[in-house]
Design a protein around this motif. Structure first.
Motif, PDB file in Angstrom:
ATOM      1  N   TRP A  56     -42.380  23.452  24.037  1.00 48.74           N
ATOM      2  CA  TRP A  56     -43.012  22.181  24.525  1.00 48.74           C
ATOM      3  C   TRP A  56     -43.981  21.498  23.990  1.00 48.74           C
ATOM      4  CZ3 TRP A  56     -41.601  18.111  27.717  1.00 48.74           C
ATOM      5  CH2 TRP A  56     -40.502  18.300  28.741  1.00 48.74           C
ATOM      6  N   THR A  57     -44.829  22.417  23.480  1.00 50.85           N
ATOM      7  CA  THR A  57     -46.177  22.168  22.886  1.00 50.85           C
ATOM      8  C   THR A  57     -46.258  22.044  21.473  1.00 50.85           C
ATOM      9  OG1 THR A  57     -46.769  24.513  23.286  1.00 50.85           O
ATOM     10  CG2 THR A  57     -47.281  23.134  25.192  1.00 50.85           C
ATOM     11  N   ARG A  58     -45.109  22.199  21.001  1.00 50.75           N
ATOM     12  CA  ARG A  58     -45.234  22.206  19.416  1.00 50.75           C
ATOM     13  C   ARG A  58     -45.994  20.824  18.923  1.00 50.75           C
ATOM     14  NH1 ARG A  58     -41.939  24.839  15.814  1.00 50.75           N
ATOM     15  NH2 ARG A  58     -41.335  23.021  14.649  1.00 50.75           N
ATOM     16  N   ASP A  59     -46.769  20.878  17.872  1.00 49.19           N
ATOM     17  CA  ASP A  59     -47.417  19.743  17.433  1.00 49.19           C
ATOM     18  C   ASP A  59     -46.642  19.073  16.290  1.00 49.19           C
ATOM     19  OD1 ASP A  59     -49.075  17.775  16.645  1.00 49.19           O
ATOM     20  OD2 ASP A  59     -50.309  19.208  15.403  1.00 49.19           O
ATOM     21  N   ALA A  60     -45.271  18.616  16.637  1.00 47.21           N
ATOM     22  CA  ALA A  60     -44.123  18.122  15.666  1.00 47.21           C
ATOM     23  C   ALA A  60     -43.848  16.625  16.293  1.00 47.21           C
ATOM     24  CB  ALA A  60     -43.051  18.951  16.150  1.00 47.21           C
ATOM     25  N   SER A  61     -42.723  16.307  15.578  1.00 38.38           N
ATOM     26  CA  SER A  61     -42.432  14.755  15.882  1.00 38.38           C
ATOM     27  C   SER A  61     -41.767  14.368  16.927  1.00 38.38           C
ATOM     28  CB  SER A  61     -41.634  14.366  14.394  1.00 38.38           C
ATOM     29  OG  SER A  61     -40.516  15.345  14.455  1.00 38.38           O
ATOM     30  N   LEU A  62     -41.718  15.027  18.050  1.00 37.99           N
ATOM     31  CA  LEU A  62     -41.012  14.513  19.358  1.00 37.99           C
ATOM     32  C   LEU A  62     -42.416  14.434  20.173  1.00 37.99           C
ATOM     33  CD1 LEU A  62     -37.878  16.575  20.236  1.00 37.99           C
ATOM     34  CD2 LEU A  62     -38.196  14.543  18.977  1.00 37.99           C
ATOM     35  N   THR A  63     -42.321  13.359  21.094  1.00 36.77           N
ATOM     36  CA  THR A  63     -43.336  13.173  22.008  1.00 36.77           C
ATOM     37  C   THR A  63     -42.993  13.940  23.229  1.00 36.77           C
ATOM     38  OG1 THR A  63     -42.234  11.237  23.043  1.00 36.77           O
ATOM     39  CG2 THR A  63     -43.643  10.845  21.132  1.00 36.77           C
ATOM     40  N   ARG A  64     -43.701  13.958  24.397  1.00 36.85           N
ATOM     41  CA  ARG A  64     -43.291  14.732  25.497  1.00 36.85           C
ATOM     42  C   ARG A  64     -42.296  13.939  26.318  1.00 36.85           C
ATOM     43  NH1 ARG A  64     -48.928  17.578  27.883  1.00 36.85           N
ATOM     44  NH2 ARG A  64     -49.067  18.876  26.139  1.00 36.85           N
ATOM     45  N   ARG A  65     -42.599  12.625  26.067  1.00 36.52           N
ATOM     46  CA  ARG A  65     -41.487  11.732  26.696  1.00 36.52           C
ATOM     47  C   ARG A  65     -40.112  11.889  26.208  1.00 36.52           C
ATOM     48  NH1 ARG A  65     -41.054   5.959  28.569  1.00 36.52           N
ATOM     49  NH2 ARG A  65     -39.200   4.961  27.726  1.00 36.52           N
ATOM     50  N   ASP A  66     -40.126  12.035  24.768  1.00 37.67           N
ATOM     51  CA  ASP A  66     -38.770  12.383  24.040  1.00 37.67           C
ATOM     52  C   ASP A  66     -38.163  13.614  24.728  1.00 37.67           C
ATOM     53  OD1 ASP A  66     -39.133  10.105  22.396  1.00 37.67           O
ATOM     54  OD2 ASP A  66     -40.104  11.488  20.904  1.00 37.67           O
ATOM     55  N   ARG A  67     -39.216  14.653  24.771  1.00 43.03           N
ATOM     56  CA  ARG A  67     -38.780  16.194  25.443  1.00 43.03           C
ATOM     57  C   ARG A  67     -38.160  15.846  26.899  1.00 43.03           C
ATOM     58  NH1 ARG A  67     -40.038  20.071  21.458  1.00 43.03           N
ATOM     59  NH2 ARG A  67     -41.811  19.381  20.080  1.00 43.03           N
ATOM     60  N   ARG A  68     -38.861  15.041  27.458  1.00 45.60           N
ATOM     61  CA  ARG A  68     -38.405  14.775  28.939  1.00 45.60           C
ATOM     62  C   ARG A  68     -37.332  14.185  29.203  1.00 45.60           C
ATOM     63  NH1 ARG A  68     -41.226  17.968  32.303  1.00 45.60           N
ATOM     64  NH2 ARG A  68     -43.449  16.855  31.766  1.00 45.60           N
ATOM     65  N   ILE A  69     -37.051  13.172  28.414  1.00 47.36           N
ATOM     66  CA  ILE A  69     -35.605  12.536  28.404  1.00 47.36           C
ATOM     67  C   ILE A  69     -34.569  13.763  27.746  1.00 47.36           C
ATOM     68  CG2 ILE A  69     -34.206  10.933  27.106  1.00 47.36           C
ATOM     69  CD1 ILE A  69     -36.689   9.125  26.809  1.00 47.36           C
ATOM     70  N   VAL A  70     -34.687  14.385  27.008  1.00 50.46           N
ATOM     71  CA  VAL A  70     -33.641  15.432  26.429  1.00 50.46           C
ATOM     72  C   VAL A  70     -33.547  16.663  27.688  1.00 50.46           C
ATOM     73  CG1 VAL A  70     -33.256  17.372  24.934  1.00 50.46           C
ATOM     74  CG2 VAL A  70     -33.935  15.172  24.096  1.00 50.46           C
ATOM     75  N   SER A  71     -34.667  16.900  28.393  1.00 51.67           N
ATOM     76  CA  SER A  71     -34.677  17.924  29.593  1.00 51.67           C
ATOM     77  C   SER A  71     -33.684  17.600  30.497  1.00 51.67           C
ATOM     78  CB  SER A  71     -35.771  18.541  29.922  1.00 51.67           C
ATOM     79  OG  SER A  71     -36.500  19.105  28.746  1.00 51.67           O
ATOM     80  N   ILE A  72     -34.020  16.059  30.960  1.00 52.20           N
ATOM     81  CA  ILE A  72     -33.423  15.752  32.285  1.00 52.20           C
ATOM     82  C   ILE A  72     -31.840  15.502  31.930  1.00 52.20           C
ATOM     83  CG2 ILE A  72     -32.969  13.358  33.457  1.00 52.20           C
ATOM     84  CD1 ILE A  72     -36.046  12.911  33.170  1.00 52.20           C
ATOM     85  N   CYS A  73     -31.537  14.981  30.846  1.00 51.77           N
ATOM     86  CA  CYS A  73     -29.978  14.792  30.316  1.00 51.77           C
ATOM     87  C   CYS A  73     -29.520  16.011  30.172  1.00 51.77           C
ATOM     88  CB  CYS A  73     -29.931  14.047  28.976  1.00 51.77           C
ATOM     89  SG  CYS A  73     -30.501  12.361  29.263  1.00 51.77           S
ATOM     90  N   CYS A  74     -29.994  17.041  29.612  1.00 53.47           N
ATOM     91  CA  CYS A  74     -29.415  18.498  29.576  1.00 53.47           C
ATOM     92  C   CYS A  74     -29.066  19.058  30.826  1.00 53.47           C
ATOM     93  CB  CYS A  74     -30.205  19.265  28.525  1.00 53.47           C
ATOM     94  SG  CYS A  74     -29.881  18.866  26.877  1.00 53.47           S
ATOM     95  N   SER A  75     -30.258  18.871  31.733  1.00 48.13           N
ATOM     96  CA  SER A  75     -30.049  19.674  33.078  1.00 48.13           C
ATOM     97  C   SER A  75     -28.982  18.931  33.968  1.00 48.13           C
ATOM     98  CB  SER A  75     -31.358  19.336  33.688  1.00 48.13           C
ATOM     99  OG  SER A  75     -32.478  20.177  33.085  1.00 48.13           O
TER     100      SER A  75
END
Length: 242
Positions: free
Chosen positions: A163-182
């Motif tokens: 979740w905390t990787r300093d990479a090209s996905l924002t936390r918003r991006d990751r949250r969207i993916v988490s919600i959809c996968c869950s």
């Protein structure tokens, strides 16, 4: 989709694909095209829909909505949500799509510029980092780490490292993916936790989450869409948003 529309030769294609999915849903606004790419790709990966995965991965990359590095980071994050085997399908199609696009554009296919693996720090530091990341991302204390999964896989790796990787996905991006996968697998507790965090941390508004549900339902069905909508209403009510 960056390709010509199919001919309206059936009710499914005419009233479904062309009429509603692309004629209405994808054009509704509220969410960005990038947001909608993450919802779509997460849902398709969850349901193992090979042909739609192939076409949507190509479209995401060819449109410029998602870069190859962003997609690569998405696949890593998706793997923590629904497993490495499903993620392997996504990364395979990303490679074939990238090669196809490079060939079409007569460009050289460059190597990915990704954030490399960092050797783990001490066990104590990993625990501290995992706990801190969870609390920051959910605005509540982490759950008791009473099993190996909760301690080392869930808190230390998923939250402390991915979740905390300093990479090209924002936390918003990751949250969207988490919600959809869950929501795609009906994980009620995780759905509620992710929806709550999205709203509390101002990553997504209630209006944006309602639109996420509409888009989500198209790719996994109205039954799971209704379930996610129920959870959103429940969380929004608890937060006095409705």
């Amino acid at each position: 989709m960056t390709t010509p529309s199919p001919e309206p030769i059936s009710a499914y294609i005419d009233a479904g694909v062309i009429g509603y999915v692309f004629g209405e849903m994808w054009r509704r606004g509220v969410l960005t095209p990038r947001d909608r790419r993450w919802i779509t790709l997460s849902c398709l990966g969850a349901v193992d829909a090979a042909f739609p995965i192939e076409t949507h991965v190509y479209a995401a990359l060819n449109s410029g909505d998602v870069s190859r590095e962003e997609f690569d980071e998405f696949v890593l994050f998706f793997a923590t949500q629904l497993g490495w085997p499903k993620a392997a399908v996504l990364t395979t199609f990303s490679m074939t799509s990238a090669m196809k696009i490079a060939e079409e554009r007569k460009e050289e296919l460059l190597s990915l510029n990704f954030v490399p693996w960092t050797d783990p720090v001490s066990t104590e530091e990993r625990h501290e980092r995992g706990d801190a990341a969870y609390e920051e991302l959910h605005s509540v204390a982490p759950p008791p780490a009473i099993t190996a999964f909760r301690r080392e896989a869930y808190l230390d790796y998923l939250y402390g490292e991915i979740w905390t990787r300093d990479a090209s996905l924002t936390r918003r991006d990751r949250r969207i993916v988490s919600i959809c996968c869950s929501a795609a697998v009906g994980a009620d507790t995780e759905i509620k936790d992710q929806l709550t965090a999205a709203l509390v941390n101002d990553e997504l508004t209630y209006e944006e989450l309602q639109e996420l549900v509409v888009h989500f339902a198209v790719y996994v069905g109205w039954i799971l869409g209704r379930q996610l909508d129920d959870k959103l209403i429940e969380v929004a009510t608890q937060l006095s948003l409705v």
